[in-house]
Write a protein that holds these residues in place. Structure first.
Motif, PDB file in Angstrom:
ATOM      1  N   SER A 107       0.248  -1.250   0.073  1.00  0.00           N
ATOM      2  CA  SER A 107       0.108  -0.109  -0.222  1.00  0.00           C
ATOM      3  C   SER A 107       0.905   1.348   0.349  1.00  0.00           C
ATOM      4  N   GLY A 108       1.937   1.541   0.644  1.00  0.00           N
ATOM      5  CA  GLY A 108       3.050   2.101   0.117  1.00  0.00           C
ATOM      6  C   GLY A 108       2.470   3.078   1.413  1.00  0.00           C
ATOM      7  N   ARG A 109       1.809   2.328   2.473  1.00  0.00           N
ATOM      8  CA  ARG A 109       1.416   3.833   4.029  1.00  0.00           C
ATOM      9  C   ARG A 109       1.652   2.335   4.676  1.00  0.00           C
ATOM     10  N   ALA A 110       1.849   3.728   6.039  1.00  0.00           N
ATOM     11  CA  ALA A 110       1.132   2.550   7.119  1.00  0.00           C
ATOM     12  C   ALA A 110      -0.274   2.454   8.008  1.00  0.00           C
ATOM     13  N   ARG A 111      -0.447   0.827   7.139  1.00  0.00           N
ATOM     14  CA  ARG A 111      -1.994   0.393   7.210  1.00  0.00           C
ATOM     15  C   ARG A 111      -1.736  -0.009   8.723  1.00  0.00           C
ATOM     16  N   GLU A 112      -2.842  -0.319   9.399  1.00  0.00           N
ATOM     17  CA  GLU A 112      -3.115  -1.722  10.011  1.00  0.00           C
ATOM     18  C   GLU A 112      -4.269  -2.456  10.010  1.00  0.00           C
ATOM     19  N   VAL A 113      -5.559  -1.596   9.164  1.00  0.00           N
ATOM     20  CA  VAL A 113      -6.326  -2.810   8.945  1.00  0.00           C
ATOM     21  C   VAL A 113      -6.057  -2.895   7.415  1.00  0.00           C
ATOM     22  N   LEU A 114      -6.269  -4.465   7.098  1.00  0.00           N
ATOM     23  CA  LEU A 114      -5.969  -5.317   5.168  1.00  0.00           C
ATOM     24  C   LEU A 114      -7.473  -5.405   4.708  1.00  0.00           C
ATOM     25  N   HIS A 115      -7.158  -4.024   4.029  1.00  0.00           N
ATOM     26  CA  HIS A 115      -8.493  -3.727   3.208  1.00  0.00           C
ATOM     27  C   HIS A 115      -8.788  -4.665   2.219  1.00  0.00           C
ATOM     28  N   ALA A 116     -10.251  -5.077   1.439  1.00  0.00           N
ATOM     29  CA  ALA A 116     -10.187  -5.948   0.228  1.00  0.00           C
ATOM     30  C   ALA A 116      -9.588  -5.776  -0.815  1.00  0.00           C
ATOM     31  N   GLN A 117      -9.108  -4.803  -0.733  1.00  0.00           N
ATOM     32  CA  GLN A 117      -8.159  -4.297  -2.404  1.00  0.00           C
ATOM     33  C   GLN A 117      -7.201  -4.506  -2.222  1.00  0.00           C
ATOM     34  N   TYR A 118      -6.481  -5.159  -1.113  1.00  0.00           N
ATOM     35  CA  TYR A 118      -4.903  -5.659  -0.510  1.00  0.00           C
ATOM     36  C   TYR A 118      -4.998  -6.422  -0.358  1.00  0.00           C
ATOM     37  N   GLY A 119      -6.087  -7.915  -0.389  1.00  0.00           N
ATOM     38  CA  GLY A 119      -6.067  -8.998  -0.091  1.00  0.00           C
ATOM     39  C   GLY A 119      -5.280 -10.023  -1.099  1.00  0.00           C
ATOM     40  N   ASP A 120      -5.387  -9.935  -1.723  1.00  0.00           N
ATOM     41  CA  ASP A 120      -5.128 -10.615  -2.683  1.00  0.00           C
ATOM     42  C   ASP A 120      -3.454 -11.300  -3.377  1.00  0.00           C
ATOM     43  N   GLU A 121      -2.646  -9.214  -2.942  1.00  0.00           N
ATOM     44  CA  GLU A 121      -1.695  -8.447  -3.465  1.00  0.00           C
ATOM     45  C   GLU A 121      -0.869  -9.173  -2.307  1.00  0.00           C
ATOM     46  N   VAL A 122      -1.146  -9.198  -0.749  1.00  0.00           N
ATOM     47  CA  VAL A 122      -1.280  -9.273   0.306  1.00  0.00           C
ATOM     48  C   VAL A 122      -0.962 -11.416   0.183  1.00  0.00           C
ATOM     49  N   GLY A 123      -2.180 -11.543   0.200  1.00  0.00           N
ATOM     50  CA  GLY A 123      -1.818 -13.127  -0.213  1.00  0.00           C
ATOM     51  C   GLY A 123      -1.230 -13.527  -0.956  1.00  0.00           C
ATOM     52  N   ARG A 124      -0.820 -13.304  -2.208  1.00  0.00           N
ATOM     53  CA  ARG A 124       0.060 -13.919  -2.902  1.00  0.00           C
ATOM     54  C   ARG A 124       1.474 -13.267  -2.704  1.00  0.00           C
ATOM     55  N   ALA A 125       2.325 -12.162  -1.966  1.00  0.00           N
ATOM     56  CA  ALA A 125       3.396 -12.161  -1.079  1.00  0.00           C
ATOM     57  C   ALA A 125       3.828 -12.508  -0.739  1.00  0.00           C
ATOM     58  N   LEU A 126       2.803 -13.285   0.014  1.00  0.00           N
ATOM     59  CA  LEU A 126       2.866 -14.136   1.637  1.00  0.00           C
ATOM     60  C   LEU A 126       2.929 -15.758   0.873  1.00  0.00           C
ATOM     61  N   GLY A 127       2.672 -15.918  -0.395  1.00  0.00           N
ATOM     62  CA  GLY A 127       2.602 -17.388  -0.409  1.00  0.00           C
ATOM     63  C   GLY A 127       1.263 -18.292   0.079  1.00  0.00           C
ATOM     64  N   VAL A 128       0.424 -17.622   0.145  1.00  0.00           N
ATOM     65  CA  VAL A 128      -0.907 -18.660   0.955  1.00  0.00           C
ATOM     66  C   VAL A 128      -1.351 -18.386  -0.473  1.00  0.00           C
ATOM     67  N   GLY A 129      -1.890 -17.515  -1.617  1.00  0.00           N
ATOM     68  CA  GLY A 129      -3.154 -17.969  -2.180  1.00  0.00           C
ATOM     69  C   GLY A 129      -3.598 -16.389  -2.211  1.00  0.00           C
ATOM     70  N   ASP A 130      -5.050 -16.252  -2.831  1.00  0.00           N
ATOM     71  CA  ASP A 130      -5.967 -14.932  -2.526  1.00  0.00           C
ATOM     72  C   ASP A 130      -6.418 -14.670  -1.366  1.00  0.00           C
ATOM     73  N   ARG A 131      -7.466 -13.159  -1.400  1.00  0.00           N
ATOM     74  CA  ARG A 131      -7.280 -13.053  -0.028  1.00  0.00           C
ATOM     75  C   ARG A 131      -8.224 -13.756   0.261  1.00  0.00           C
ATOM     76  N   PHE A 132      -9.049 -14.818   0.218  1.00  0.00           N
ATOM     77  CA  PHE A 132      -9.803 -16.007   0.708  1.00  0.00           C
ATOM     78  C   PHE A 132      -9.447 -16.802   1.855  1.00  0.00           C
TER      79      PHE A 132
END
Length: 774
Positions: A242-267
């Motif tokens: 997100s490029g910011r100091a966020r604490e809430v994992l909004h749905a719009q970032y879920g897929d990217e965060v999931g891929r970065a961690l190697g766990v899959g999509d936001r679900f």
């Protein structure tokens, strides 16, 4: 310090962070990124401190708090720094502080800073719980190490010495934070830092451990570190993406965060975070409870207090010091059903299970195998019917790995996110919430056990692709066999799971006034009146548990009309209750009391045959005597029709301990029938152990008898000590004559039927019984 040097350090920080954030997660994973950022900040802060003259014997020390103090630096989190000094002049403090702070401001890094003496640091920590917590993570990054030790060690000693007076504020602050942020495992957009099960919870556990109030371990110790790392990694990638100091994992970032961690999509990410956060939240709750107990025993009064009494609750289970624990003689290594008895006892009395007990059960208790005994199914039903006390007990079993031993199919839906927007819970938590709601409706159906089991299992098929109702029906069939249900009940449970959406979908599509509608619905249910009766309540429970927008007034009205239409059809009415065939005959000779009590194996259930002279009053006395001897009637067939007095075959349970000697039971029955209940027995019954008051209103259903003139009175209520005696007493007090009785206890739900003679004599008895049960 020269301005050029400060500019260089600011540029080095800015460019160094940008360079690290430019590396992809594949080449620089979240934990490595935090480590690299930590090294960058520490190196540049050390250079700034050295240039400012902050050395080993300088009387200054730069202390890092927060993420840098814990070595958990996130890409866009603040740097929380304290410049500690030995009462230096203001001019010197200003010069050194400016040499530190200005380059950090110029670098673009958010900075939270302060300049204090050791005493000022400790004073602030003593007056503010949050400040006190932050100092527990403090670490020297540059300067006088001895001075830094005065702050850090002093803050920790102060925390330990003052924890008793600050504990309430600590708990209140944590509760307020959790209320604001919500439960991570239940939210589609969770607050990874402040939510229940988040990073703040983990820090709270560390603080309580530092105060020597708990050991900081989870039910499975290796899981806590893994869970913490998983949530921290997700927050790290959220910052990076997100490029910011966020604490809430909004749905719009879920897929990217999931891929970065190697766990899959936001679900898949939500499922992973749900599991991790539940481990953290459960460990936090345990730590708070253990800490409260530890504080209550400190001091002279605690030392002088006698050891708490161990009150028996079930076979091998006791209440001890406000928790449910194992009895000293519990057969842990040989009893696979002990965890279920512990859980049902905890839910019944509304107390938590001791952490040590969970650990012992998880490590030493064997895996259940084969068909469940009747007592085990009863314990499961008690647990499921406990209402609001179910979720914390379920969480304790699930986090300890004990729930999956009982129901291996649960692993497929654990922390599985719901795909439908109307759902507020993941699938597993939705099922538990449906059970909680269904427990309030158990007196509206004839088969409370099938309602609770249907609520627990109706969405179990969502772990497989395809129609989850059909999947669930196939999965439930072997479960029903394993639980010990007979063939008819097993098929009804399968039917309930397969058609659990039938009424919800039909309510808005079909007109209940059209005779074809109830006929079609009953045909789909294969004319199973029990399934229809259960589905009427399950549909309501499922809808309420789904979310606040589902069970509207309009849907509730349409559902009620549909159910009423189905019940009005001949196939929609449950079958008539038949008089019991009691295999108990009076011996030849003078009337006397006959008692035959036989124990089933090594359990606490016993088969009892009673032959007692007299009629209804003998039944009332017999029920009272049984209650006095701790014999809870689980099932009974009682015939009071002349000739022959009262003849009964019963299954009773002692809960714990050996049953009464049959000769003593016969003696007490004979004496009580001849001379009335002795005062000692009457007084003891008046002092029956306190039980959690039922939160479900009892219901009494009156219908004509099929075996003769009179009425059938069906009583549906929550079980409690002496309930049968109370009902019989109220019936006799209303002038009714009881011909026969069927007693059926399914977990904590009582479904008794009383056949009464003389229509005119019993018309008002329903109200009398309801008053006695309220």
């Amino acid at each position: 310090m020269s301005g050029t040097f400060g500019i260089q350090r600011a540029r080095a920080l800015r460019e160094g962070r940008a360079e690290l954030l430019g590396v992809s997660p594949e080449h620089l994973p979240a934990d490595a990124l935090r480590g690299a950022l930590c090294e960058l900040y520490e190196r540049e802060l050390a250079l700034l401190a050295q240039e400012a003259g902050i050395g080993d014997r300088s009387g200054f020390v730069l202390v890092a708090l927060g993420g840098l103090g814990r070595r958990e630096v996130l890409p866009f989190s603040d740097l929380d720094l304290v410049l500690v000094h030995e009462r230096r002049p203001d001019r010197e403090l200003a010069r050194i502080a400016e040499s530190l702070w200005y380059p950090l401001w110029d670098s673009g890094i958010e900075l939270d800073h302060s300049v204090r003496t050791v005493d000022q640091c400790l004073t602030v920590a003593a007056s503010d719980v949050c400040a006190g917590l932050s100092l527990l993570d403090a670490r020297v990054v540059a300067g006088d190490a001895d001075l830094g030790a005065l702050v850090i060690d002093g803050a920790r000693r102060q925390w330990r010495s003052q924890i008793a007076s600050r504990y309430d504020d600590l708990v209140d602050a944590a509760a307020a934070r959790r209320r604001r942020a919500g439960v991570i495992a239940h939210l589609t957009e969770p607050d990874l830092k402040n939510g229940a099960g988040g990073l703040r919870d983990r820090q709270l556990v560390s603080a309580l451990t530092l105060a020597h109030l708990c050991d900081g371990r989870s039910a499975r110790p290796e899981d806590l570190a893994t869970a913490h790392a998983r949530v921290l990694d997700a927050r790290t990638e959220l910052h990076r993406i997100s490029g910011r100091a966020r604490e809430v994992l909004h749905a719009q970032y879920g897929d990217e965060v999931g891929r970065a961690l190697g766990v899959g999509d936001r679900f898949e990410l939500a499922r992973s975070l749900g599991d991790a956060s539940r481990t953290i939240a459960f460990t936090t709750d345990q730590a708070l409870r253990v800490s409260c107990a530890a504080l209550s025993t400190r001091g002279l009064t605690g030392l002088l207090r006698r050891s708490p009494v161990r009150r028996p609750l079930a076979d091998g289970v006791v209440e001890h010091a406000g928790e449910v624990a194992l009895a000293r003689g519990a057969r842990v290594e040989t009893d696979p059903w002990l965890p279920l008895r512990v859980a049902s006892a905890a839910a019944r009395v509304g107390l938590p299970i001791a952490p040590a007990t969970l650990g012992v059960l998880a490590e030493r208790c064997p895996q259940p195998e084969g068909r469940w005994p009747a007592a085990a199914l009863s314990d499961l039903l008690v647990l499921l019917g406990s209402g609001d006390t179910l979720p914390p007990v379920f969480e304790a079993l699930d986090r300890s790995g004990l729930w999956e031993r009982l129901l291996p199919e649960w692993s497929g839906i654990r922390d599985l996110p719901a795909r439908e927007r109307a759902h507020v819970f993941p699938v597993d938590r939705h099922l538990i919430q449906t059970v909680v709601v269904a427990s309030r409706l158990t007196t509206s159906v004839r088969r409370a056990d099938l309602l609770l089991l249907g609520a627990l299992l109706h969405d179990i098929g969502k772990c497989r692709p395809g129609d989850h109702s059909e999947n669930g029906a196939e999965m439930v069939r072997p479960v029903a066999v394993r639980l010990g249900l007979d063939d008819d009940d097993g098929e009804t449970l399968v039917r309930i799971v397969r058609h659990h959406l039938l009424f919800a979908r039909s309510g808005s599509r079909h007109d209940p006034r059209d005779p074809a509608t109830p006929a079609m619905l009953m045909s789909v249910l294969e004319h199973d009146a029990v399934a229809m009766d259960v589905l009427a309540a399950l549909t309501e429970a499922d809808s309420i548990a789904t979310g606040p927008t589902v069970w509207t007034e309009g849907r509730a009205a349409a559902h009620a009309a549909l159910v009423a239409a189905c019940r009005a059809t001949p196939s929609g009415r449950p079958g008539d209750l038949e008089p019991p065939a009691v295999d108990a005959t009076r011996p030849h000779g003078p009337p006397d009391v006959v008692v035959d009590l036989r124990t089933r194996g090594a359990g606490t259930r016993h088969d009892v045959t009673l032959v007692v002279p007299g009629g209804g009053r003998s039944l009332e006395v017999a029920a009272q005597v049984l209650a006095f001897h701790r014999l809870e009637v689980v099932d009974a067939r009682i015939d009071l029709r002349p000739p022959g007095g009262m003849r009964a075959t019963m299954t009773v349970s002692t809960g714990f301990g050996a049953p009464v000697d049959p000769r003593l039971l016969a003696k007490d029955l004979r004496r009580s029938i001849d001379s009335g209940l002795p005062s000692t027995m009457r007084n003891a019954l008046g002092r029956a152990p306190a039980h959690r008051p039922p939160d479900v209103p009892a219901s009494v259903i009156v219908s004509p008898r099929s075996d003769g003139d009179g009425l059938i009175l069906e009583v549906r209520a929550r079980d409690r000590p002496g309930l049968l005696a109370s009902i019989v007493s109220s019936l006799l007090g209303a002038g009714a004559r009881i011909d026969w009785v069927l007693v059926r206890t399914r977990g904590s739900a009582v479904e008794d039927a009383f056949a009464l003679s003389g229509r005119g004599a019993v018309l008002g008895t329903a109200a009398v019984v309801e008053a006695a049960l309220s």
